[in-house]
Every structure is written in C-alpha cells, then in structure tokens.
Enzyme design. Sequence first.
Site, PDB file in Angstrom:
ATOM      1  N   THR A   3       0.883  -1.252   0.008  1.00 16.47           N
ATOM      2  CA  THR A   3       0.050  -0.099   0.105  1.00 16.47           C
ATOM      3  C   THR A   3       0.828   1.256   0.033  1.00 16.47           C
ATOM      4  O   THR A   3       1.882   1.468   0.784  1.00 16.47           O
ATOM      5  CB  THR A   3      -0.815  -0.151   1.353  1.00 16.47           C
TER       6      THR A   3
ATOM      7  N   GLU B   8      -3.806 -14.250   1.818  1.00 19.49           N
ATOM      8  CA  GLU B   8      -4.155 -13.211   2.856  1.00 19.49           C
ATOM      9  C   GLU B   8      -5.499 -13.180   3.144  1.00 19.49           C
ATOM     10  O   GLU B   8      -5.951 -13.379   4.298  1.00 19.49           O
ATOM     11  CB  GLU B   8      -3.329 -11.946   2.452  1.00 19.49           C
TER      12      GLU B   8
ATOM     13  N   THR C 293      -6.063   1.701  -2.776  1.00 18.95           N
ATOM     14  CA  THR C 293      -6.309   0.363  -3.263  1.00 18.95           C
ATOM     15  C   THR C 293      -6.102   0.273  -4.749  1.00 18.95           C
ATOM     16  O   THR C 293      -6.207  -0.918  -5.204  1.00 18.95           O
ATOM     17  CB  THR C 293      -8.165   0.369  -3.097  1.00 18.95           C
TER      18      THR C 293
HETATM   19  C1  LIG Z   1      -4.018  -1.756  10.339  1.00 16.76           C
HETATM   20  C2  LIG Z   1      -3.793  -1.928   9.243  1.00 16.76           C
HETATM   21  C3  LIG Z   1      -2.564  -2.693   8.809  1.00 16.76           C
HETATM   22  C4  LIG Z   1      -2.343  -2.819   7.353  1.00 16.76           C
HETATM   23  N1  LIG Z   1      -1.475  -3.584   6.982  1.00 16.76           N
HETATM   24  C5  LIG Z   1      -0.899  -3.456   5.632  1.00 16.76           C
HETATM   25  C6  LIG Z   1       0.524  -4.453   5.311  1.00 16.76           C
HETATM   26  O1  LIG Z   1       1.019  -4.884   6.121  1.00 16.76           O
HETATM   27  N2  LIG Z   1       0.704  -3.975   3.746  1.00 16.76           N
HETATM   28  C7  LIG Z   1       0.171  -3.379   3.132  1.00 16.76           C
HETATM   29  O2  LIG Z   1       0.480  -3.258   2.080  1.00 16.76           O
HETATM   30  N3  LIG Z   1      -1.086  -2.750   3.518  1.00 16.76           N
HETATM   31  C8  LIG Z   1      -1.611  -2.653   4.870  1.00 16.76           C
HETATM   32  N4  LIG Z   1      -2.681  -2.114   5.050  1.00 16.76           N
HETATM   33  C9  LIG Z   1      -3.346  -1.363   4.109  1.00 16.76           C
HETATM   34  C10 LIG Z   1      -4.780  -1.859   3.571  1.00 16.76           C
HETATM   35  O3  LIG Z   1      -4.482  -2.808   2.745  1.00 16.76           O
HETATM   36  C11 LIG Z   1      -5.644  -0.579   2.983  1.00 16.76           C
HETATM   37  O4  LIG Z   1      -5.878   0.319   4.199  1.00 16.76           O
HETATM   38  C12 LIG Z   1      -6.596  -1.086   2.344  1.00 16.76           C
HETATM   39  O5  LIG Z   1      -6.459  -1.655   1.124  1.00 16.76           O
HETATM   40  C13 LIG Z   1      -7.507   0.339   1.881  1.00 16.76           C
HETATM   41  O6  LIG Z   1      -6.772   1.044   1.197  1.00 16.76           O
HETATM   42  P1  LIG Z   1      -6.692   2.715   1.641  1.00 16.76           P
HETATM   43  O7  LIG Z   1      -6.629   2.884   3.018  1.00 16.76           O
HETATM   44  O8  LIG Z   1      -5.620   3.473   0.773  1.00 16.76           O
HETATM   45  O9  LIG Z   1      -8.263   3.273   1.210  1.00 16.76           O
HETATM   46  P2  LIG Z   1      -8.630   3.916  -0.443  1.00 16.76           P
HETATM   47  O10 LIG Z   1      -8.093   3.009  -1.419  1.00 16.76           O
HETATM   48  O11 LIG Z   1      -8.424   5.208  -0.101  1.00 16.76           O
HETATM   49  O12 LIG Z   1     -10.254   3.710   0.238  1.00 16.76           O
HETATM   50  C14 LIG Z   1     -10.929   4.445   1.099  1.00 16.76           C
HETATM   51  C15 LIG Z   1     -12.610   3.887   0.911  1.00 16.76           C
HETATM   52  O13 LIG Z   1     -12.891   4.168  -0.282  1.00 16.76           O
HETATM   53  C16 LIG Z   1     -13.641   3.031  -0.776  1.00 16.76           C
HETATM   54  N5  LIG Z   1     -13.524   3.136  -2.356  1.00 16.76           N
HETATM   55  C17 LIG Z   1     -12.303   3.317  -3.029  1.00 16.76           C
HETATM   56  N6  LIG Z   1     -12.485   3.208  -4.282  1.00 16.76           N
HETATM   57  C18 LIG Z   1     -13.758   2.713  -4.385  1.00 16.76           C
HETATM   58  C19 LIG Z   1     -14.619   2.390  -5.585  1.00 16.76           C
HETATM   59  N7  LIG Z   1     -13.984   2.290  -6.565  1.00 16.76           N
HETATM   60  N8  LIG Z   1     -15.771   2.106  -5.443  1.00 16.76           N
HETATM   61  C20 LIG Z   1     -16.340   1.976  -4.071  1.00 16.76           C
HETATM   62  N9  LIG Z   1     -15.620   2.435  -3.171  1.00 16.76           N
HETATM   63  C21 LIG Z   1     -14.382   2.693  -3.121  1.00 16.76           C
HETATM   64  C22 LIG Z   1     -13.038   1.991  -0.148  1.00 16.76           C
HETATM   65  O14 LIG Z   1     -13.975   0.599   0.004  1.00 16.76           O
HETATM   66  C23 LIG Z   1     -12.544   2.382   1.077  1.00 16.76           C
HETATM   67  O15 LIG Z   1     -13.531   2.120   2.119  1.00 16.76           O
HETATM   68  C24 LIG Z   1      -3.234  -2.049   6.374  1.00 16.76           C
HETATM   69  C25 LIG Z   1      -4.172  -1.172   6.662  1.00 16.76           C
HETATM   70  C26 LIG Z   1      -4.237  -1.150   8.147  1.00 16.76           C
HETATM   71  C27 LIG Z   1      -5.551  -0.142   8.435  1.00 16.76           C
END
Ligand SMILES: Cc1cc2nc3c(=O)[nH]c(=O)nc-3n(C[C@H](O)[C@H](O)[C@H](O)COP(=O)(O)OP(=O)(O)OC[C@H]3O[C@@H](n4cnc5c(N)ncnc54)[C@H](O)[C@@H]3O)c2cc1C
Length: 386
Positions: free
Chosen positions: A124, A244, A130
Amino acid sequence: MVPSNNAHADIREGVRALCAGFPASYFRELDERRAYPEAFVDALTKAGWLAALIPQEYGGSGLGLTEASVIMEEINRSGGNAGACHGQMYNMGTLLRHGSAEQKERYLPAIARGELRLQSMGVTEPDAGTDTTSLKTFAERRGDRYVVNGQKVWISRVQHSDLMILLARTTPQAEVKKRSEGLSIFLVDLRDAIGHGMTVQPIRNMVNHETNELFFDNLEIPAESLIGEEGRGFRYILDGLNAERALIAAECIGDGYWFIDKVTKYARERIVFGRPIGQNQGVQFPIAKAYVDVEAASLMRYKACALYDAHRPCGAEANMAKLLAADASWAAANACLQFHGGYGFATEYDVERKFRETRLYQVAPISTNLILSYVAEHMLGMPRSF
Ligand SMILES: Cc1cc2nc3c(=O)[nH]c(=O)nc-3n(C[C@H](O)[C@H](O)[C@H](O)COP(=O)(O)OP(=O)(O)OC[C@H]3O[C@@H](n4cnc5c(N)ncnc54)[C@H](O)[C@@H]3O)c2cc1C
C-alpha cells in the site's frame, strides 16, 4: 463452546493448548500498552506453527493453506489476535511459488528454525490506496543492485520481521501496455535496509497492531533480491493477496465464534426482569443469525483454501470468504457488545477490544466495496466502474 465444524481436530487441539497459556487477559494487558505479543509469537514459532506452510525438506511441516487457516482461526477464537503473526503465513506462498531454489534454500530452513521472520509485505502507498497498480515506489536496476525510492503506508510488523516482500515499479507506467505490467517483487532484508536508505515511522492506531509508514531514499538492495522475473510481480503478489484474504477470513471466523461463545454464556447468566436475557427472542435472533453467517463463511473459507492448495484460481472464493467472514464477525461483535449492555464497554470483558480488532477487516486488507465491485465485474460480467 458453541458447536462448529471441527475439521482438523488435532491442529485445533494443539493450537488451543498453546493459546491457553496466553489468555484474553494477556492480550488485554498488551493492548493497553500497545505492545507486541513477543512471548506468544515466540511460543508459536518454537512449537512450529508459524512454519506450517514450509515444505518438510526445508524443515517445516509441509501443510497447506487450509491448515494454516485453522491455526489462525483458533488463535482468534481463543481471544487473541493472529494479526501479530499472520504475515508469515501469507508471505510464505509468494516465496514458495515464485522464489528461486537458491532463495528457498537460503531463507526457508532459517525461518523454519525460528531464526528469521518473514512477517511483512509492503504494497500500500499513500497516493495509490486500493488502486495498487498506480503505486509509485520505483526500483531501478543499476549493475548488480536495485536502487529503491518511494514511500509505503500501513506496512505491518516491520519492527518484528527480518524480511519483507516489497512490490515496486521497475518499468514506468507510461512504458507498459497494461498497468499491471512493469511491477516487480523483492525480498528485502530489513536488517540491512533500515537505517541505510529505509526509514520506519510507526502509526499509532485503533487496535494493538504494529504498522508503519516506510520511506525509501536510495535504498540499495542486491539484484538477487528479485523474486521471479522482473515485471511480473503483480501477478505473483496476487497469490499472496488471495492467501491473505482466506487467512483473514479464518481470523474473522475465529472472532465470530469468540463473540458468540461470549455472548451466549452471558445471555444465559444475566438476569433482568426476573429471567435470563437470552430467553428473549429479541436477544436470541441476532446471535443466532450471526452464528449461521459464521458457519456459512467458514465453508467458503474452506473452498478458497482448497482451491489455493490445489494451485487453482481462487480469487473469487478468497474475496467472497473474506467478505462473508468479515460481515459475520462484525454482526457477532455488534450482538456481543449490545447484549453485554454497559459491561460490553468495560475493558476487563475484552468485548470492546475484540470489537475494535474485528472492525478492521471491513477495511483491510481489502474493503468490502472493492470485493463487491470485483464480484460484479469479474463474476457477473458487469462493466468496470473505475
Ligand atoms: C491496521 C492496518 C494494517 C495494514 N497492513 C498492511 C500491510 O501490512 N501491507 C500493506 O501493503 N497494506 C496494509 N494495510 C493497508 C490496507 O490494505 C489498505 O488500508 C486498504 O487496502 C484500503 O486502502 P486505503 O486505506 O488506501 O483506502 P482507499 O483506497 O483510499 O479507499 C478508502 C475507501 O473508499 C472506498 N473506495 C475506494 N475506491 C472505491 C471504488 N472504486 N468503489 C467503491 N468504493 C471505493 C473503499 O471501499 C474504502 O472504504 C493495512 C491497513 C491497516 C488499517
């Protein structure tokens, strides 16, 4: 304990026996201090559970993702949280399936002996979220090394791991035909990297989970850190991401059983208006519904794991298992908190801690919305929405 599918009873008994030495009070105390469960992870490692997926020829137990999922489920069902150590399980598949013979020989026996930890995966990024293929961290080949620049966020267990699987771009997006091309994965030795081009900034968060921002400033890694072929890393990492999702589904299932065990016991014992609260159908039905949902999610988890273990495509099933299990555990968490009344908010009952922990899985490692859009597009043939 509420009835559940008792497949793999020997594994369940072994993990339960170990977890009995680390009761909910152990995790509660660590939660207050936001401290890592060192003793617990150490005990799991010594007992060989974190080497479950390593083939026997490298000193592991040679089990499959199905068995690994049962191990993770039992940890969460005991009142603990497998988030402190599940990375080793899902990262292992990436190394096993795509690593070279030399990489496996070099790392797997030491991981099996508990001397090395492969707990982290850096995917990430702050600007990509995402939209993984938009990530910007770049690894440039210079002679016998790659030089890495960029930034990651939410990368877990880096402070408690020796190795990290890193996804970075090796060909600029403008120069590839498909956005998923030109990405590569590397096995980064964190002991060499931290302080020598890689900086770790911890993120304090809602749960007791060690996660960090990472900054890469001309980090040099040996060319042999590359896993598989350059440019094909996105395809490789999908295996790890599917594993995962299936494992997180199992952890949610464990959480779901924990909440249901806890609330059914409480509802039988708590007397209000001269009768147990569990005698009221308004109390019974949300708990019974959550139980039904956990049982169904468990079946989808087994399906996803069986496909993964058979080296067959499992993206749809892993995603669906994760969604069903995260929703079921969240429903169970809500019922458990609700029917504990005020006591659900008291730290000593552990309900509020587990409630916070299971809430994470509506968002990570992939949010519910994104799973639904995957199903709509890839399984139902509807147009891509983004
Ligand atoms: C405690 C914790 C541990 C983590 N550990 C890891 C790790 O070890 N390695 C790693 O690589 N990542 C890790 N992550 C990251 C995690 O995988 C991401 O937070 C997650 O994939 C969501 O990405 P984002 O936070 O950037 O949300 P965003 O992509 O910004 O999305 C935010 C919200 O918008 C919604 N959204 C976005 N696009 C769309 C769409 N097209 N249609 C509908 N809804 C949408 C999503 O559903 C989400 O709820 C961790 C996260 C947390 C909180």
